[in-house]
Design a protein around this motif. Structure first.
Motif: not given
Length: 186
Positions: A105-108, A110-111, A114
């Protein structure tokens, strides 16, 4: 009577060959055990001392500093590693069975990015901290040679890793949309 004797000899030969094969397999397994992180650090330190052609007095000062440096770099590399025991769940497991990587996912993503930035920052901090320590022991030319030697070693490990995975050296280490790096001339 003669046939019985031949069978007994054949059986003895067969058992003897099986025993030597199992002994060879045991030797191979013992040889293939990975060195411990401490053993790897010791080997890398000894290799660096030889590459830099350090005298005994300089090597004595260099060794504990370089070993701490390698330990801290190893800790940086382990920051984003998942333990091997973790098994994929649900869709991740299904995708693995089909030989695909699961879609993130986009959140994964991004994490993950980072975390990679944080890891790179930490690695840079360690390298900078120890640069100052190495400057007290080594000349600037020796420090540069040390970093070049580390880069060469990393490339050798990467090529060997690729070879063991059945890839050609360099494959699988560039990102989509980027060309693989070409070695610099000079």
């Amino acid at each position: 009577m003669k046939m019985k004797f031949i069978y007994v000899i054949l059986a003895a030969l067969l058992m003897g060959s099986q025993m030597s094969l199992s002994a060879q397999n045991k030797d191979n397994k013992e040889r293939k055990q990975r060195p411990t992180p401490e053993q790897m650090t010791q080997m890398q330190t000894n290799q660096m001392i030889k590459a830099l052609m350090l005298d005994d007095a300089t090597a004595a000062k260099f060794t504990p500093v370089y070993e701490k440096y390698l330990k801290e770099l190893r800790e940086c590399r382990m920051i984003n590693r998942k333990p091997r025991a973790e098994k994929p769940q649900g869709t991740e497991a299904a995708a693995k069975k089909e030989g695909q990587k699961p879609a993130m996912t986009d959140a994964e993503i991004a994490t993950m990015l980072k975390n990679q930035f944080a890891q790179s920052r930490k690695t840079l901090d360690v390298r900078e901290k120890y640069y100052n320590e190495f400057s007290k022991i080594l000349s600037q030319k020796q420090i540069m040679k040390m970093y070049q030697q580390e880069k060469n070693n990393a490339n050798k490990f990467r090529k060997e890793f690729d070879r063991r995975k059945g890839q050609k050296p360099g494959q699988g280490h560039h990102h989509q949309g980027q060309r693989p790096r070409t070695p610099r001339q000079g």
